[in-house]
Design a protein around this motif. Structure first.
Motif, PDB file in Angstrom:
ATOM      1  N   ASP B 119       4.509  18.571  -5.669  1.00 52.94           N
ATOM      2  CA  ASP B 119       4.619  18.684  -4.339  1.00 52.94           C
ATOM      3  C   ASP B 119       3.387  17.709  -3.916  1.00 52.94           C
ATOM      4  O   ASP B 119       3.051  17.899  -2.476  1.00 52.94           O
ATOM      5  CB  ASP B 119       4.494  20.164  -4.158  1.00 52.94           C
ATOM      6  N   PHE B 120       2.617  16.779  -4.385  1.00 53.95           N
ATOM      7  CA  PHE B 120       1.835  15.927  -3.891  1.00 53.95           C
ATOM      8  C   PHE B 120       2.146  15.408  -2.540  1.00 53.95           C
ATOM      9  O   PHE B 120       1.188  15.480  -1.666  1.00 53.95           O
ATOM     10  CB  PHE B 120       1.931  14.491  -4.997  1.00 53.95           C
ATOM     11  N   LEU B 121       3.320  14.949  -2.339  1.00 54.39           N
ATOM     12  CA  LEU B 121       3.551  14.409  -1.076  1.00 54.39           C
ATOM     13  C   LEU B 121       3.851  15.656   0.022  1.00 54.39           C
ATOM     14  O   LEU B 121       3.657  15.145   1.482  1.00 54.39           O
ATOM     15  CB  LEU B 121       5.163  13.447  -0.944  1.00 54.39           C
ATOM     16  N   MET B 122       3.889  16.576  -0.225  1.00 52.50           N
ATOM     17  CA  MET B 122       3.864  17.788   0.734  1.00 52.50           C
ATOM     18  C   MET B 122       2.506  18.309   1.255  1.00 52.50           C
ATOM     19  O   MET B 122       2.278  19.004   2.078  1.00 52.50           O
ATOM     20  CB  MET B 122       4.822  18.960   0.134  1.00 52.50           C
ATOM     21  N   HIS B 123       1.510  17.780   0.570  1.00 51.84           N
ATOM     22  CA  HIS B 123       0.031  18.171   0.862  1.00 51.84           C
ATOM     23  C   HIS B 123      -0.212  17.852   2.411  1.00 51.84           C
ATOM     24  O   HIS B 123       0.173  16.835   2.709  1.00 51.84           O
ATOM     25  CB  HIS B 123      -0.933  17.590   0.059  1.00 51.84           C
ATOM     26  N   PRO B 124      -0.853  18.867   3.185  1.00 51.98           N
ATOM     27  CA  PRO B 124      -0.920  18.647   4.566  1.00 51.98           C
ATOM     28  C   PRO B 124      -1.775  17.325   4.860  1.00 51.98           C
ATOM     29  O   PRO B 124      -1.483  16.596   5.898  1.00 51.98           O
ATOM     30  CB  PRO B 124      -1.659  19.831   5.008  1.00 51.98           C
ATOM     31  N   LEU B 126      -1.333  14.656   3.420  1.00 50.05           N
ATOM     32  CA  LEU B 126      -0.499  13.269   3.150  1.00 50.05           C
ATOM     33  C   LEU B 126       0.661  13.482   4.103  1.00 50.05           C
ATOM     34  O   LEU B 126       0.964  12.420   4.714  1.00 50.05           O
ATOM     35  CB  LEU B 126       0.136  13.114   1.824  1.00 50.05           C
ATOM     36  N   GLN B 127       1.251  14.763   4.541  1.00 50.36           N
ATOM     37  CA  GLN B 127       1.932  14.951   5.337  1.00 50.36           C
ATOM     38  C   GLN B 127       1.364  14.536   6.703  1.00 50.36           C
ATOM     39  O   GLN B 127       2.349  13.944   7.719  1.00 50.36           O
ATOM     40  CB  GLN B 127       2.587  16.125   5.535  1.00 50.36           C
ATOM     41  N   CYS B 128       0.184  14.455   7.093  1.00 45.58           N
ATOM     42  CA  CYS B 128      -0.457  14.357   8.404  1.00 45.58           C
ATOM     43  C   CYS B 128      -0.198  12.863   8.600  1.00 45.58           C
ATOM     44  O   CYS B 128       0.218  12.283   9.681  1.00 45.58           O
ATOM     45  CB  CYS B 128      -1.756  14.638   8.488  1.00 45.58           C
ATOM     46  N   VAL B 129      -0.506  11.983   7.479  1.00 42.93           N
ATOM     47  CA  VAL B 129      -0.296  10.430   7.744  1.00 42.93           C
ATOM     48  C   VAL B 129       1.255  10.099   7.769  1.00 42.93           C
ATOM     49  O   VAL B 129       1.408   9.256   8.631  1.00 42.93           O
ATOM     50  CB  VAL B 129      -0.743   9.808   6.324  1.00 42.93           C
ATOM     51  N   ILE B 147       0.662   0.044  10.234  1.00 44.03           N
ATOM     52  CA  ILE B 147       0.371  -0.285   8.731  1.00 44.03           C
ATOM     53  C   ILE B 147      -0.228   0.941   8.163  1.00 44.03           C
ATOM     54  O   ILE B 147      -0.813   1.800   8.821  1.00 44.03           O
ATOM     55  CB  ILE B 147      -0.927  -1.247   8.837  1.00 44.03           C
ATOM     56  N   GLY B 148       0.369   1.294   6.870  1.00 47.12           N
ATOM     57  CA  GLY B 148       0.032   2.546   6.312  1.00 47.12           C
ATOM     58  C   GLY B 148      -1.096   2.131   5.324  1.00 47.12           C
ATOM     59  O   GLY B 148      -1.699   1.240   5.208  1.00 47.12           O
ATOM     60  N   LYS B 149      -1.418   3.156   4.501  1.00 52.42           N
ATOM     61  CA  LYS B 149      -2.427   2.784   3.225  1.00 52.42           C
ATOM     62  C   LYS B 149      -2.407   3.658   2.270  1.00 52.42           C
ATOM     63  O   LYS B 149      -2.109   4.902   2.536  1.00 52.42           O
ATOM     64  CB  LYS B 149      -3.857   3.193   4.043  1.00 52.42           C
ATOM     65  N   THR B 150      -2.143   3.028   1.174  1.00 50.35           N
ATOM     66  CA  THR B 150      -2.332   3.793  -0.197  1.00 50.35           C
ATOM     67  C   THR B 150      -3.171   3.457  -1.336  1.00 50.35           C
ATOM     68  O   THR B 150      -3.444   2.260  -1.333  1.00 50.35           O
ATOM     69  CB  THR B 150      -0.726   3.814  -0.819  1.00 50.35           C
ATOM     70  N   MET B 151      -4.048   4.302  -1.659  1.00 51.67           N
ATOM     71  CA  MET B 151      -5.069   4.098  -2.418  1.00 51.67           C
ATOM     72  C   MET B 151      -4.844   3.559  -3.686  1.00 51.67           C
ATOM     73  O   MET B 151      -4.000   4.096  -4.507  1.00 51.67           O
ATOM     74  CB  MET B 151      -6.085   5.167  -2.430  1.00 51.67           C
ATOM     75  N   GLY B 152      -5.415   2.456  -4.176  1.00 50.04           N
ATOM     76  CA  GLY B 152      -5.057   1.859  -5.671  1.00 50.04           C
ATOM     77  C   GLY B 152      -5.882   2.925  -6.832  1.00 50.04           C
ATOM     78  O   GLY B 152      -6.777   3.748  -6.559  1.00 50.04           O
ATOM     79  N   PRO B 153      -5.599   2.448  -8.026  1.00 50.41           N
ATOM     80  CA  PRO B 153      -6.109   3.522  -8.857  1.00 50.41           C
ATOM     81  C   PRO B 153      -7.469   3.607  -9.294  1.00 50.41           C
ATOM     82  O   PRO B 153      -8.008   4.482  -9.794  1.00 50.41           O
ATOM     83  CB  PRO B 153      -5.212   3.184 -10.199  1.00 50.41           C
ATOM     84  N   TRP B 154      -8.148   2.052  -9.002  1.00 47.40           N
ATOM     85  CA  TRP B 154      -9.416   2.272  -9.185  1.00 47.40           C
ATOM     86  C   TRP B 154     -10.160   2.887  -8.442  1.00 47.40           C
ATOM     87  O   TRP B 154     -11.413   3.862  -8.833  1.00 47.40           O
ATOM     88  CB  TRP B 154      -9.864   0.678  -9.369  1.00 47.40           C
ATOM     89  N   SER B 155     -10.072   2.944  -7.190  1.00 47.32           N
ATOM     90  CA  SER B 155     -10.497   3.791  -6.074  1.00 47.32           C
ATOM     91  C   SER B 155     -10.215   5.301  -6.337  1.00 47.32           C
ATOM     92  O   SER B 155     -11.172   6.123  -6.188  1.00 47.32           O
ATOM     93  CB  SER B 155     -10.009   3.462  -4.885  1.00 47.32           C
ATOM     94  N   LEU B 156      -9.203   5.456  -6.542  1.00 44.80           N
ATOM     95  CA  LEU B 156      -8.704   6.950  -6.853  1.00 44.80           C
ATOM     96  C   LEU B 156      -9.632   7.705  -8.148  1.00 44.80           C
ATOM     97  O   LEU B 156      -9.895   8.427  -8.142  1.00 44.80           O
ATOM     98  CB  LEU B 156      -7.427   7.351  -7.117  1.00 44.80           C
ATOM     99  N   GLY B 192       2.707   5.205  -1.149  1.00 41.83           N
ATOM    100  CA  GLY B 192       3.343   3.990  -0.660  1.00 41.83           C
ATOM    101  C   GLY B 192       4.465   4.244  -0.389  1.00 41.83           C
ATOM    102  O   GLY B 192       5.115   3.904   1.032  1.00 41.83           O
ATOM    103  N   ARG B 193       5.617   4.586  -1.047  1.00 38.78           N
ATOM    104  CA  ARG B 193       7.064   4.614  -0.884  1.00 38.78           C
ATOM    105  C   ARG B 193       7.273   5.506   0.261  1.00 38.78           C
ATOM    106  O   ARG B 193       8.207   5.341   1.073  1.00 38.78           O
ATOM    107  CB  ARG B 193       7.793   5.024  -2.062  1.00 38.78           C
ATOM    108  N   ALA B 194       6.733   6.823   0.245  1.00 34.05           N
ATOM    109  CA  ALA B 194       6.773   7.609   1.178  1.00 34.05           C
ATOM    110  C   ALA B 194       6.577   7.212   2.545  1.00 34.05           C
ATOM    111  O   ALA B 194       6.970   7.366   3.685  1.00 34.05           O
ATOM    112  CB  ALA B 194       5.972   9.174   0.862  1.00 34.05           C
ATOM    113  N   GLN B 195       5.494   6.373   2.548  1.00 39.38           N
ATOM    114  CA  GLN B 195       5.154   5.678   3.801  1.00 39.38           C
ATOM    115  C   GLN B 195       6.040   4.555   4.503  1.00 39.38           C
ATOM    116  O   GLN B 195       6.218   4.444   5.754  1.00 39.38           O
ATOM    117  CB  GLN B 195       3.853   5.078   3.760  1.00 39.38           C
ATOM    118  N   ILE B 196       6.492   4.021   3.349  1.00 37.62           N
ATOM    119  CA  ILE B 196       7.867   3.241   3.827  1.00 37.62           C
ATOM    120  C   ILE B 196       8.965   3.670   4.599  1.00 37.62           C
ATOM    121  O   ILE B 196       9.355   3.432   5.627  1.00 37.62           O
ATOM    122  CB  ILE B 196       8.412   2.321   2.717  1.00 37.62           C
ATOM    123  N   ASP B 197       9.288   5.098   4.067  1.00 36.75           N
ATOM    124  CA  ASP B 197      10.208   5.890   4.363  1.00 36.75           C
ATOM    125  C   ASP B 197       9.940   6.201   5.993  1.00 36.75           C
ATOM    126  O   ASP B 197      10.621   6.487   6.589  1.00 36.75           O
ATOM    127  CB  ASP B 197      10.606   6.878   3.478  1.00 36.75           C
TER     128      ASP B 197
END
Ligand code: B12
Ligand code: ZN
Lengths: 253, 348
Positions: B119-124, B126-129, B147-156, B192-197
Motif C-alpha cells: 500500500d506504498f502509494l496509499m501512504h498519507p 504520497l497521497q498528499c502529493v 511538475i511532479g517529483k519521484t526520487m531516484g534509487p541512489w537518493s532513496l 512516478g506513474r501515480a503522478q502521471i495518473d
C-alpha cells in the motif's frame, strides 16, 4: 635534500609524483616518506589504497618488529591519510574511496590506540564536532573528523542537528578546547551564530576556540558571527585545530 | 530566420522546451522547490504542514506561477515524501527549515531488507502529493506546467541505508549495490506513474550521484542504464536533478533519453551546454546560497542572462530555493528573461 627516488615503495612514489602538485606539499611528503622504513611506507600505501586487511596486518607486523606505536601512527597511518586529504581536495578521489581509506586507518589504529592509552600518551588535542541544528548534511563534517583523527586529534562527534545545549554540554563533559561547527544550508547557517551567543551566555566563550565550515559559509560570515576561524576544507580544518592547540600549549608553557 | 512562434501559455512553453520544440520565449522553471518563508506567509501555508496537507501544498506551490511568474508549478518542496512512506525516521522540522530523514539511523542493511509496501502509494505523505497535483491540474489547467517529483534509487538509498554505509558498499560490493538500486527503482516507478495518473505534465527525478560525492565514472557504472530504463517505464518527460558538480557526467546522462537535466551553478552554462551537445535540454542554474539568498536583483539578472546567452533551454534556480531568499530576487528571474527576449527582438 632527499628526492622522490629515495622513497622505496613504488605506490607511494607514484602517488606523490602523480597527485601532489603544490611544491610545499610535494617537499613535505618526499621528506617524510624518504626518511621512514619501507614497512611504514607500505602501511601508508595500504591506507591510500583503502585496504583495511593489509593495514591491519602490516600494523601488527610493525609492532612486532619493535616500531613504536607513535611512529606507526604518525609516519605510516597519518602519513597515508595526508595524501588522501590532498587527493580529495583536488578531486582525484571521491567520498567512497576516502571512506575506505578511513576504514583502513581505523583498522591500524585499533592496534595502536590501546598501547597509546596504556602509555598515557597525549592526543594532539580534543575537538568537538557537530552539524548545527536543523541540518542533516554530515558528509563534509565526517570527512573533517576523519582527517582530524588521522592527524591524532581526539574527536567527539555530536552528529547532526546539534542544539546549542548539546555543544555546550559536550565542551563541559569532555573538557575540550576546540569546537567545530558545520552547516550546509543557508537556513541553518545562522544557527552557528546563535550557538556562539549561547556560549557567551553560558560564560564559556573564552574557554574555547570555535571554527566553522560548510559549503555556504564564508570567512566574512564567520567573522560576523564571532567565530575564531573559518575553514574551507578538511585539510584546513586540521590546520586550524593544530594552530589552536599549539597556541594553547604555548600559553600553558 | 524561423517564423516567430505565437504567444504561448506557461504550460505550452515548458512542454515545448522539454520536447525540443520552438518556444515563444525561454520558460522560467524550477523543477525542485520554490517555497520560501515569505511565500508561506503570503498564502498562509507554512512548513511543515505544507509538506503534509494537500490543500496547503497546492496553495504554496501555486505561488511560483501566480506570484513569481514561473511557467512551472512544483508541489514537492522536499526530497523525503517517499522515504517517509518507506518507513524512514523523519524529522518534519518547523516553518523555517525543510523536513529531513534521519540518515544517521538507517532502516535497512542489505538488499534483502528492502520492502516496498503493497500500500506504498496509499501512504498519507504520497497521497498528499497526488492530491496536490490533482488540485493544481484542476485550478491551473493550461496556465502552467504542473511538475511532479519521484526520487531516484541512489537518493532513496542514502535515506534508507545511510549515506556513508551506502557509499562504502558501492565500493565493496558492486552486485549488492545493483540489487539495492534495482529494488528501490520500483518505488521510483510506482510513484512516478501515480503522478502521471494524477495529472502531472512532467516529473523531476532527483538522484544525487553528485561530483561532490562520487566520480562521473560511477554515474556511468551504476545509474546510466537505470535512468535510461526510467524513460520507458515512466512515460512522461523526465527532468533529472543532480546538484553539485556534474559536468564530468553530463555526457553520460545526456544519453539516457531524459527530456532535461537540472544543473547546479558549480558548472557554468557554457561548459554544460558543450558537454550535453544538444542531446538533453538544460534547466538552471542560478546560484542559491550566494546569489538568490544573499545578493540582489542585479546579480540575479546577470546570471539569468548568462544562461540565456549560452542557450540554456529553461532558466531557473539551481535547486530548492533557500527558504529565506527575498521575493524581489525571485521575481527578477522572469522579468530578466522577458527583458532579454525583448532586447533580442529589436532589429539591429
Ligand atoms: C549530498 C547533498 C545532500 C544529501 C545529504 C546527505 C548527507 N547525509 O549529508 C541529501 C540528498 C540528503 C540532501 C538533502 C538536502 N539538501 Co542537499 N546537497 C547535497 C550536495 C549535493 C553535496 C553536499 C556534500 O556533501 N558535499 C561534499 C562535502 C565533502 O563537502 P562539504 O559538505 O562542503 O564539506 C567540506 C567543506 O565545506 C569543509 N567543511 C564542512 N564542514 C566543516 C566544518 C568545519 C569546522 C570546517 C573547518 C570545515 C568544514 O570540509 C569538507 C570536506 O572538504 C549539495 C550541493 C552543493 N553545491 O554543495 C546540496 C545542498 C547543500 N543541498 C541543498 C538543499 C536545498 C537540500 C535540501 C533542503 C533539499 C530539499 N528540498 O529537501 C535537503 C536538506 C535536508 C536538511 N535539512 O539538511 C542546497 C542548499 C542550498 C541552501 N539554500 O541552503 C545545496 C547547496 C544544493 C544547491 N545547489 O542548492 N543534500
Ligand atoms: Zn538539489
Amino acid at each position: 635534500m632527499p628526492t622522490i627516488d629515495d622513497i622505496q615503495n613504488e605506490d607511494i612514489r607514484f602517488e606523490i609524483g602523480e597527485y601532489i602538485e603544490r611544491p610545499e606539499e610535494f617537499e613535505r611528503f618526499v621528506n617524510l616518506f624518504s626518511s621512514i622504513v619501507p614497512l611504514l611506507q607500505d602501511i601508508a600505501a595500504a591506507v591510500i589504497d583503502g585496504d583495511n586487511g593489509l593495514a591491519d596486518e602490516l600494523t601488527q607486523q610493525a609492532l612486532a618488529d619493535g616500531i613504536t606505536a607513535e611512529t606507526i601512527m604518525d609516519d605510516g597511518l597519518i602519513g597515508g591519510m595526508g595524501i588522501v586529504g590532498v587527493k580529495f581536495r583536488e578531486n582525484f578521489m571521491f567520498v567512497p574511496e576516502v571512506l575506505a581509506c578511513a576504514r583502513a586507518m581505523k583498522a591500524g589504529m585499533a592496534h595502536i590506540e590501546p598501547i597509546l592509552a596504556a602509555h598515557g600518551g597525549e592526543p594532539a588535542g580534543k575537538v568537538i564536532m557537530g552539524t548545527v541544528k536543523g541540518d542533516l548534511h554530515d558528509i563534509g563534517k565526517n570527512l573533517c573528523i576523519m582527517m582530524l583523527r588521522g592527524a591524532g586529534f581526539e574527536v567527539y562527534d555530536l552528529g547532526v542537528d546539534t542544539s546549542e545545549d548539546e555543544f555546550i554540554d559536550a565542551v563541559e563533559e569532555y573538557d575540550a578546547y576546540i569546537v567545530g561547527m558545520s552547516a550546509l544550508l543557508t537556513t541553518t547557517m545562522p544557527n552557528m551564530g546563535t550557538t556562539i551567543e549561547a556560549f557567551i551566555d553560558a560564560d564559556i566563550r573564552d574557554d574555547v576556540m570555535i571554527m566553522v565550515g560548510g559549503a555556504p559559509v564564508t570567512q566574512e560570515f564567520a567573522d560576523d558571527m564571532g567565530a575564531d576561524a573559518y575553514g574551507k576544507d578538511a585539510l584546513s580544518c586540521v590546520s586550524l585545530a593544530t594552530r589552536f592547540s599549539r597556541a594553547l600549549a604555548s600559553e600553558a608553557a | 530566420m524561423a517564423a516567430p512562434v505565437k504567444e504561448m501559455t506557461g504550460r505550452e512553453r515548458v512542454m515545448a522546451a522539454l520536447n525540443g520544440e520552438p518556444v515563444d520565449r525561454t520558460p522560467v522553471a524550477n523543477p525542485t522547490s520554490v517555497a520560501t518563508v515569505e511565500l508561506m506567509d503570503l498564502v498562509d501555508a507554512p512548513f511543515p504542514d505544507a509538506n503534509r496537507r494537500a490543500e496547503l501544498m497546492a496553495r504554496l506551490a501555486a505561488t511560483s506561477h501566480v506570484d513569481l511568474n514561473f511557467d512551472t508549478i512544483m508541489p514537492v518542496f522536499s526530497v523525503i515524501q517517499e522515504s517517509s512512506a518507506l518507513g524512514c525516521k523523519m524529522q518534519w522540522e518547523g516553518k523555517g527549515n525543510w523536513p529531513t530523514v534521519r540518515m544517521s539511523e538507517p532502516i535497512w542493511k542489505t538488499s534483502e531488507d528492502i520492502v516496498i509496501p503493497d500500500d506504498f502509494l496509499m501512504h498519507p505523505d504520497l497521497q498528499c502529493v497526488l492530491e496536490a497535483i490533482r488540485i493544481l491540474r484542476r485550478e491551473y489547467g493550461n496556465d502552467a506546467a504542473v511538475i511532479g517529483k519521484t526520487m531516484g534509487p541512489w537518493s532513496l538509498a542514502y535515506h534508507c541505508f545511510g549515506v556513508e554505509p551506502f557509499l562504502l558498499l558501492s565500493l565493496d560490493d558492486e552486485s549488492e549495490t545493483r540489487r539495492i538500486l534495482d529494488k528501490l527503482s520500483e518505488a521510483t516507478i510506482l510513484f512516478g506513474r501515480a503522478q502521471i495518473d494524477a495529472g502531472a505534465d512532467a516529473l523531476t527525478l532527483p538522484d544525487h550521484a553528485t561530483g561532490d560525492l562520487v566520480s562521473g565514472e560511477y554515474y556511468a557504472r551504476y545509474l546510466q542504464e537505470i535512468h535510461t530504463n526510467f524513460v520507458d517505464e515512466i512515460p512522461i518527460p523526465l527532468i533529472l536533478h543532480i546538484c553539485g558538480r556534474t559536468v564530468d557526467r553530463m555526457g553520460y546522462l545526456s544519453h539516457t533519453g531524459m527530456a532535461a537535466f537540472h544543473f547546479d551553478s558549480k558548472n557554468t552554462p557554457e561548459e554544460s551546454m558543450a558537454a550535453v551537445e544538444g542531446r538533453i535540454a538544460l534547466v538552471g542554474n542560478i546560484n542559491n546560497p550566494s546569489t538568490l539568498y544573499a545578493k540582489g536583483p542585479a546579480e540575479v539578472r546577470e546570471e539569468v542572462y548568462a544562461n540565456l546567452e549560452a542557450g540554456v533551454q529553461m532558466v531557473g534556480p539551481e535547486c530548492a530555493i533557500p527558504l529565506q531568499a527575498p521575493l524581489e530576487n525571485l521575481m527578477e528571474i522572469s522579468r530578466a528573461v522577458k527583458d532579454w527576449h525583448a532586447d533580442q527582438a529589436v532589429p539591429a
